[in-house]
Design an enzyme around this catalytic site. Sequence first.
Site, PDB file in Angstrom:
ATOM      1  N   LYS A   1      42.053  40.806  51.052  1.00 40.46           N
ATOM      2  CA  LYS A   1      42.299  40.099  51.891  1.00 40.46           C
ATOM      3  C   LYS A   1      44.138  39.846  52.638  1.00 40.46           C
ATOM      4  CE  LYS A   1      41.862  35.445  50.357  1.00 40.46           C
ATOM      5  NZ  LYS A   1      40.776  36.622  48.038  1.00 40.46           N
TER       6      LYS A   1
ATOM      7  N   ARG B   1      40.412  26.605  52.041  1.00 37.79           N
ATOM      8  CA  ARG B   1      39.950  26.892  51.018  1.00 37.79           C
ATOM      9  C   ARG B   1      39.233  26.183  50.879  1.00 37.79           C
ATOM     10  NH1 ARG B   1      43.198  31.251  48.108  1.00 37.79           N
ATOM     11  NH2 ARG B   1      41.969  32.707  46.835  1.00 37.79           N
TER      12      ARG B   1
ATOM     13  N   ARG C   1      42.886  45.612  38.712  1.00 37.79           N
ATOM     14  CA  ARG C   1      44.314  45.403  38.493  1.00 37.79           C
ATOM     15  C   ARG C   1      44.773  44.412  37.981  1.00 37.79           C
ATOM     16  NH1 ARG C   1      44.772  41.418  44.289  1.00 37.79           N
ATOM     17  NH2 ARG C   1      45.051  39.788  41.381  1.00 37.79           N
TER      18      ARG C   1
ATOM     19  N   ARG D   1      48.872  39.113  37.569  1.00 35.62           N
ATOM     20  CA  ARG D   1      49.509  37.882  37.259  1.00 35.62           C
ATOM     21  C   ARG D   1      48.239  37.072  36.615  1.00 35.62           C
ATOM     22  NH1 ARG D   1      46.906  37.811  43.396  1.00 35.62           N
ATOM     23  NH2 ARG D   1      45.514  36.265  42.800  1.00 35.62           N
TER      24      ARG D   1
ATOM     25  N   ARG E   1      37.374  31.668  38.830  1.00 31.46           N
ATOM     26  CA  ARG E   1      38.168  31.731  40.703  1.00 31.46           C
ATOM     27  C   ARG E   1      36.970  31.873  40.841  1.00 31.46           C
ATOM     28  NH1 ARG E   1      42.032  36.801  39.646  1.00 31.46           N
ATOM     29  NH2 ARG E   1      42.625  36.352  41.712  1.00 31.46           N
TER      30      ARG E   1
HETATM   31  P1  AP5 Z   1      43.758  42.293  47.606  1.00 30.92           P
HETATM   32  O1  AP5 Z   1      43.393  43.096  48.975  1.00 30.92           O
HETATM   33  O2  AP5 Z   1      44.782  42.290  46.823  1.00 30.92           O
HETATM   34  O3  AP5 Z   1      42.449  40.918  47.589  1.00 30.92           O
HETATM   35  P2  AP5 Z   1      42.827  39.477  47.889  1.00 30.92           P
HETATM   36  O4  AP5 Z   1      41.461  39.397  48.715  1.00 30.92           O
HETATM   37  O5  AP5 Z   1      43.873  40.128  48.564  1.00 30.92           O
HETATM   38  O6  AP5 Z   1      42.745  39.155  46.166  1.00 30.92           O
HETATM   39  P3  AP5 Z   1      43.406  38.050  45.188  1.00 30.92           P
HETATM   40  O7  AP5 Z   1      43.866  38.246  44.380  1.00 30.92           O
HETATM   41  O8  AP5 Z   1      44.876  38.431  46.073  1.00 30.92           O
HETATM   42  O9  AP5 Z   1      42.649  36.807  46.098  1.00 30.92           O
HETATM   43  P4  AP5 Z   1      42.707  35.573  45.725  1.00 30.92           P
HETATM   44  O10 AP5 Z   1      42.189  34.563  47.014  1.00 30.92           O
HETATM   45  O11 AP5 Z   1      42.264  35.615  44.633  1.00 30.92           O
HETATM   46  O12 AP5 Z   1      44.122  35.159  45.354  1.00 30.92           O
HETATM   47  P5  AP5 Z   1      45.380  34.603  46.509  1.00 30.92           P
HETATM   48  O13 AP5 Z   1      46.451  34.569  45.254  1.00 30.92           O
HETATM   49  O14 AP5 Z   1      45.029  33.750  47.537  1.00 30.92           O
HETATM   50  O15 AP5 Z   1      42.589  43.228  46.461  1.00 30.92           O
HETATM   51  C1  AP5 Z   1      42.080  42.751  45.155  1.00 30.92           C
HETATM   52  C2  AP5 Z   1      42.493  44.769  44.406  1.00 30.92           C
HETATM   53  O16 AP5 Z   1      40.754  45.473  45.245  1.00 30.92           O
HETATM   54  C3  AP5 Z   1      43.965  45.553  45.157  1.00 30.92           C
HETATM   55  O17 AP5 Z   1      43.991  45.896  43.770  1.00 30.92           O
HETATM   56  C4  AP5 Z   1      43.186  46.131  45.487  1.00 30.92           C
HETATM   57  O18 AP5 Z   1      44.219  47.433  45.790  1.00 30.92           O
HETATM   58  C5  AP5 Z   1      41.978  46.379  45.576  1.00 30.92           C
HETATM   59  N1  AP5 Z   1      41.105  46.566  46.592  1.00 30.92           N
HETATM   60  C6  AP5 Z   1      41.176  45.779  47.868  1.00 30.92           C
HETATM   61  N2  AP5 Z   1      40.324  46.235  49.214  1.00 30.92           N
HETATM   62  C7  AP5 Z   1      39.670  47.089  48.525  1.00 30.92           C
HETATM   63  C8  AP5 Z   1      37.863  47.797  48.697  1.00 30.92           C
HETATM   64  N3  AP5 Z   1      37.975  47.554  50.067  1.00 30.92           N
HETATM   65  N4  AP5 Z   1      37.482  48.831  48.486  1.00 30.92           N
HETATM   66  C9  AP5 Z   1      38.380  49.778  46.528  1.00 30.92           C
HETATM   67  N5  AP5 Z   1      39.099  48.311  45.909  1.00 30.92           N
HETATM   68  C10 AP5 Z   1      40.201  47.360  47.134  1.00 30.92           C
HETATM   69  O19 AP5 Z   1      45.514  32.876  45.037  1.00 30.92           O
HETATM   70  C11 AP5 Z   1      45.905  32.533  44.144  1.00 30.92           C
HETATM   71  C12 AP5 Z   1      45.149  31.109  43.306  1.00 30.92           C
HETATM   72  O20 AP5 Z   1      46.297  30.284  44.043  1.00 30.92           O
HETATM   73  C13 AP5 Z   1      44.265  30.471  43.804  1.00 30.92           C
HETATM   74  O21 AP5 Z   1      43.219  30.703  42.628  1.00 30.92           O
HETATM   75  C14 AP5 Z   1      44.437  28.559  44.048  1.00 30.92           C
HETATM   76  O22 AP5 Z   1      44.045  28.484  42.745  1.00 30.92           O
HETATM   77  C15 AP5 Z   1      45.213  29.410  44.586  1.00 30.92           C
HETATM   78  N6  AP5 Z   1      45.366  28.594  46.257  1.00 30.92           N
HETATM   79  C16 AP5 Z   1      45.491  29.589  47.007  1.00 30.92           C
HETATM   80  N7  AP5 Z   1      45.352  29.420  48.320  1.00 30.92           N
HETATM   81  C17 AP5 Z   1      45.136  28.258  47.794  1.00 30.92           C
HETATM   82  C18 AP5 Z   1      44.773  27.399  49.043  1.00 30.92           C
HETATM   83  N8  AP5 Z   1      44.444  27.480  50.807  1.00 30.92           N
HETATM   84  N9  AP5 Z   1      44.703  25.953  48.095  1.00 30.92           N
HETATM   85  C19 AP5 Z   1      44.613  25.581  47.332  1.00 30.92           C
HETATM   86  N10 AP5 Z   1      44.745  26.492  46.443  1.00 30.92           N
HETATM   87  C20 AP5 Z   1      45.062  27.667  46.474  1.00 30.92           C
HETATM   88 MG    MG Z   2      45.962  38.291  47.819  1.00 31.16          MG
END
Ligand code: AP5
Ligand code: MG
Length: 230
Positions: free
Chosen positions: A55, A131, A166, A172, A183
Amino acid sequence: MAAPIAKGWRDPLILVLIVYGAQAAQIERKQIDSTPLRESGVPIIWVLGGPGSGKGTQCERIVAKYGFTHLSSGDLLRAEVQSGSPRGQQLNATMERGELVPLEVVLDLLKEAMLTKLSSSKGYLLDGYPREAAQGEQFESEVAPCSLVLFFNCSDATLTERLLKRGQSSGRVDDNEETIKKRLNTFHQHSKPVIEKYASKCKDINAERAPDDIFKDVETSIDALLAAKA
Ligand code: AP5
Ligand code: MG
């Protein structure tokens, strides 16, 4: 007359009500007027996918090409944690468990951030939001309808592999094997239903490929949206 509660159930029930009431009282809603956002008609794109589906990676590219405003709910929550506020400490514990934080907290953070950027925004990318189905409903009723949903579809095996890699350097609290499993469970249980609910607005994109190939599909979807709005 209401049926009496069996004696053995009364005390646990009272306890549940007290705990629930205390939690509800802790979530202070802010009075935020979203009318300017609704009236602006600026496109709003929900960017969804499992943890590690790319994302953030794809949002960076979208920002570079289209100049949209990127707001990641996870980043907003991590900033709140960094601020050291008591609310931040609670949020950190929830994120460490791989669970969802209360929807009101995220919605208020998002609304504030969206309003702050409104005068310069060509469109919003809401990364990791909504989410759960209730977040989507609340957003559309309190803010504005979503224009497009981008769903980055990826297997659990690939997601786990990316996040573990990562995790070697991200710092993190949730990039570890145990939390990654949680997750993923949270994603399947709560976030998958969002994609089904908004299927008519959703582009399902194969996210197992290289970032450049994924981005080509992203461009096709966004170009079509902008052409329809023109
Ligand atoms: P990256 O681009 O960072 O992927 P991402 O989908 O953004 O991953 P996140 O870890 O940020 O997702 P998440 O949904 O768990 O976390 P969030 O911060 O939203 O890529 C990941 C890795 O893969 C990187 O190393 C990248 O280089 C690599 N990569 C990317 N694309 C690739 C490809 N095509 N091929 C190979 N490698 C690739 O949320 C964290 C926490 O916050 C949640 O668990 C929850 O507790 C809370 N939270 C967040 N939003 C909400 C909400 N709306 N409601 C309630 N709680 C929430
Ligand atoms: Mg992210």
